[in-house]
Design an enzyme around this catalytic site. Structure first.
Site, PDB file in Angstrom:
ATOM      1  N   ASN A  58     -21.759  46.511 -33.509  1.00 32.24           N
ATOM      2  CA  ASN A  58     -20.982  47.582 -34.440  1.00 32.24           C
ATOM      3  C   ASN A  58     -21.590  49.388 -33.727  1.00 32.24           C
ATOM      4  O   ASN A  58     -23.001  49.286 -33.767  1.00 32.24           O
ATOM      5  CB  ASN A  58     -21.232  47.766 -35.807  1.00 32.24           C
ATOM      6  CG  ASN A  58     -20.028  48.197 -36.571  1.00 32.24           C
ATOM      7  OD1 ASN A  58     -19.779  49.311 -36.171  1.00 32.24           O
ATOM      8  ND2 ASN A  58     -21.284  48.207 -37.789  1.00 32.24           N
ATOM      9  N   HIS A  89     -12.165  50.429 -44.061  1.00 33.77           N
ATOM     10  CA  HIS A  89     -13.064  49.222 -44.256  1.00 33.77           C
ATOM     11  C   HIS A  89     -11.966  48.027 -44.537  1.00 33.77           C
ATOM     12  O   HIS A  89     -12.095  47.118 -45.268  1.00 33.77           O
ATOM     13  CB  HIS A  89     -13.102  49.348 -45.728  1.00 33.77           C
ATOM     14  CG  HIS A  89     -14.454  50.635 -45.972  1.00 33.77           C
ATOM     15  ND1 HIS A  89     -14.876  51.292 -47.547  1.00 33.77           N
ATOM     16  CD2 HIS A  89     -15.341  50.461 -45.611  1.00 33.77           C
ATOM     17  CE1 HIS A  89     -16.095  51.833 -47.160  1.00 33.77           C
ATOM     18  NE2 HIS A  89     -16.675  51.826 -46.288  1.00 33.77           N
ATOM     19  N   ARG A 136     -19.733  61.826 -49.685  1.00 37.86           N
ATOM     20  CA  ARG A 136     -18.423  62.345 -50.059  1.00 37.86           C
ATOM     21  C   ARG A 136     -17.392  62.532 -51.159  1.00 37.86           C
ATOM     22  O   ARG A 136     -17.744  61.865 -52.660  1.00 37.86           O
ATOM     23  CB  ARG A 136     -17.149  60.706 -49.497  1.00 37.86           C
ATOM     24  CG  ARG A 136     -17.555  61.280 -47.619  1.00 37.86           C
ATOM     25  CD  ARG A 136     -17.037  60.580 -46.763  1.00 37.86           C
ATOM     26  NE  ARG A 136     -17.324  59.475 -45.978  1.00 37.86           N
ATOM     27  CZ  ARG A 136     -17.308  58.354 -45.767  1.00 37.86           C
ATOM     28  NH1 ARG A 136     -16.333  56.776 -46.463  1.00 37.86           N
ATOM     29  NH2 ARG A 136     -17.756  57.852 -44.550  1.00 37.86           N
TER      30      ARG A 136
END
Ligand code: ADP
Length: 397
Positions: free
Chosen positions: A7, A180, A241
Site C-alpha cells: 500500500n 474504502h 475532513r
C-alpha cells in the site's frame, strides 16, 4: 502461495507478507518519510521485536529495496530468496468507472490507472510508482491491483449521479465513486460468515469509522450506496475532513477569507472535521479525553460525528427497505465503545436492542446487540490486506 501486499502512499509504504496456506501473516512493516530526510523502515516478523533501519530512501524504488532486504534478513526475515514471493497485491485508490473488481496488472491496466490521475491526483501517482518500482525489482512476478472504488461500482445511477448539469458527468466523469471499498467488502462478507448467513440474503450497513470515515449499504452482497463521493471528502465528519456541507459555504469562504481554490481544498480536507470543531485534535482518543474533562467543543465534535453516522444508518435502512445488521469497523468503530453506544442510542424504532455490556470491548469480532434484537450489531475488525491477498491469490491462481 506467499503474497506480498503493498500500500503505497506519497511518502510512506505499508506492507504485509502473507502465507495463503492458512492465511498466516508472516511479516509486516511500514516505510516512512520516503524522499524526505529521516526515512526509515519498521519491519516486524510475526512474533518478534521490530527491526528498524534508518537510511536514506530517496524514492519508492529504494524503499521497496529495503522491504525486500528486510524480508530476506538473516534474523528478522521470513524468506531466503525473493523467488519465494509468488505474487504481489497492490492497493490502488481509484479505478474510475473502468474496473468493478480486482485485476491482473498489465500495460493496459497501468494506462487506465494513469488515466485516473485527475480523479485521484494525490493517491494514484504513488500507487503507480509503487507498481512500476515493484515490476522493476520483481520482473517475473504476477501483480494484481485491488481498488478502493471497485466495490461501489454496483451502485445505481440514482446514487452516483449528482444533481448537477449532466454534462459534467459526461465531460469530467463527476459522479459518486465511494472509497474504502475493500474494507466494506471484507467486513460485510465476514459478518455474514459470523451470522452463518449468505450475504446474498442480507441487508448490511457497514460503518468504517477511522481517520477517514465512510458508511456503505450492502444489499444482497453488493454495495448500493456509500457516503464518500467524487472524492473522500463527502459524507461523515472525519478527523480533519468536513464531510457533507452546503456547497455555497465554499464560495462564501473564498470571497470572505480571500482564499484560493487550493487553499479552500486544504481547509476542507485538513482543517475541518472533529479537529476543526474541537480545536483540539483529529484523534478521537484526545477528543474523548477532553470531552470527559468537560470541554464543550470536544463534546460537540463527538455529538456532530455520531449524529451524522446515525443519519446515514437510517437513510441507508430506508434505501434498502430495512436492515439486518450494522457493522462497526476501523480505528474508532473497533475501539471506541462510547461512540458506538452513542450512535446506537435511541435506535429501538429501527429494531436495534443495543447490549451495553457486550459493547465494552475493543478490537475484537463480537455481536454487541442483544440476542432478541431484530437488527444485529457487530464489531468486525477490518483486514484490507487480507482481502487484497485473497483477491491476488484468486486472480493469479
Ligand atoms: P486510518 O484511516 O488512518 O486507517 P484508523 O482506522 O487506524 O485510521 O483509525 C484511526 C483513528 O482511530 C484515530 O485517529 C483515533 O481517532 C481512532 N482510535 C483509535 N483507537 C481508539 C480508541 N481506543 N478510542 C477512540 N478512538 C480510537
Amino acid at each position: 502461495m506467499k503474497i506480498l501486499v503493498i500500500n503505497c502512499g506519497s511518502s510512506s509504504l505499508k506492507y504485509q507478507f502473507i502465507d495463503m496456506d492458512g492465511e498466516q501473516l508472516l511479516a509486516s512493516g511500514l516505510v516512512e518519510r520516503i524522499g524526505i530526510e529521516g526515512s526509515q523502515i519498521k519491519h516486524e516478523k510475526t512474533g518478534m521485536d521490530k527491526y528498524i533501519v534508518k537510511e536514506d530512501m530517496p524514492d519508492h524504488k529504494s524503499a521497496i529495496g529495503y522491504v525486500l532486504d528486510a524480508l530476506k534478513h538473516d534474523t528478522y526475515g521470513v524468506i531466503k530468496d525473493i523467488k519465494e514471493i509468488d505474487a504481489v497485491g497492490h492497493r490502488v485508490v481509484h479505478a474510475g468507472e473502468k474496473y468493478a473488481s480486482s485485476v491482473l496488472i498489465d500495460k493496459d491496466v497501468l494506462q487506465a490507472l494513469k488515466d485516473c490521475i485527475p480523479l485521484a491526483p494525490l493517491h494514484n501517482p504513488p500507487n503507480i510508482i509503487g507498481i512500476e518500482s515493484m515490476q522493476d525489482l520483481l520482473p517475473n512476478v504476477k501483480m494484481v491491483a485491488v481498488f478502493d472504488t471497485a466495490f461501489h461500482q454496483t451502485m445505481g445511477a440514482e446514487e452516483y449521479i449528482y444533481a448537477l448539469d449532466y454534462s459534467y458527468y459526461e465531460k469530467y466523469k463527476i459522479r459518486r465513486y465511494g472509497f474504502h471499498g475493500t474494507s466494506h467488502r471484507y467486513v460485510s462478507k465476514r459478518v455474514s460468515e459470523m451470522m452463518g448467513k449468505d450475504m446474498k440474503n442480507l441487508k448490511i450497513i457497514t460503518c468504517h469509522l477511522g481517520n477517514g470515515s465512510s458508511i456503505a449499504a450492502v444489499q444482497n452482497g453488493k454495495s448500493v450506496a456509500t457516503s464518500m463521493g467524487f472524492t473522500p471528502l463527502e459524507g461523515l465528519a472525519m478527523g480533519t475532513r468536513c464531510g457533507d456541507l452546503d456547497p455555497a459555504i465554499l464560495t462564501f469562504l473564498m470571497e470572505h477569507e480571500h482564499v484560493t481554490a487550493k487553499e479552500i481544498d486544504n481547509i476542507l480536507n485538513k482543517k475541518s472535521g472533529v479537529l476543526g470543531i474541537s480545536g483540539i485534535s483529529s484523534d478521537f482518543r484526545d477528543i474523548e479525553e477532553a470531552a470527559d474533562q468537560g470541554n464543550e467543543r470536544a463534546k460537540l465534535a463527538l455529538d456532530i460525528f455520531n449524529n451524522r453516522v446515525k443519519k446515514y444508518i437510517a437513510a441507508y435502512a430506508a434505501i434498502m427497505g430495512g436492515v439486518d445488521v450494522i457493522v462497526f469497523t476501523a480505528g474508532i468503530g473497533e475501539n471506541s465503545a462510547s461512540n458506538r453506544a452513542a450512535i446506537c442510542q435511541n435506535m429501538e424504532f429501527l429494531g436495534i436492542e443495543f447490549d451495553t455490556e457486550a459493547n465494552k470491548v475493543r478490537g475484537e469480532e463480537k455481536r454487541i446487540s442483544k440476542e432478541s434484537s431484530k437488527v444485529k450489531v457487530y464489531i468486525v475488525p477490518t483486514n484490507e490486506e487480507l482481502m487484497i491477498a485473497r483477491d491476488t491469490l484468486e486472480i493469479v491462481k
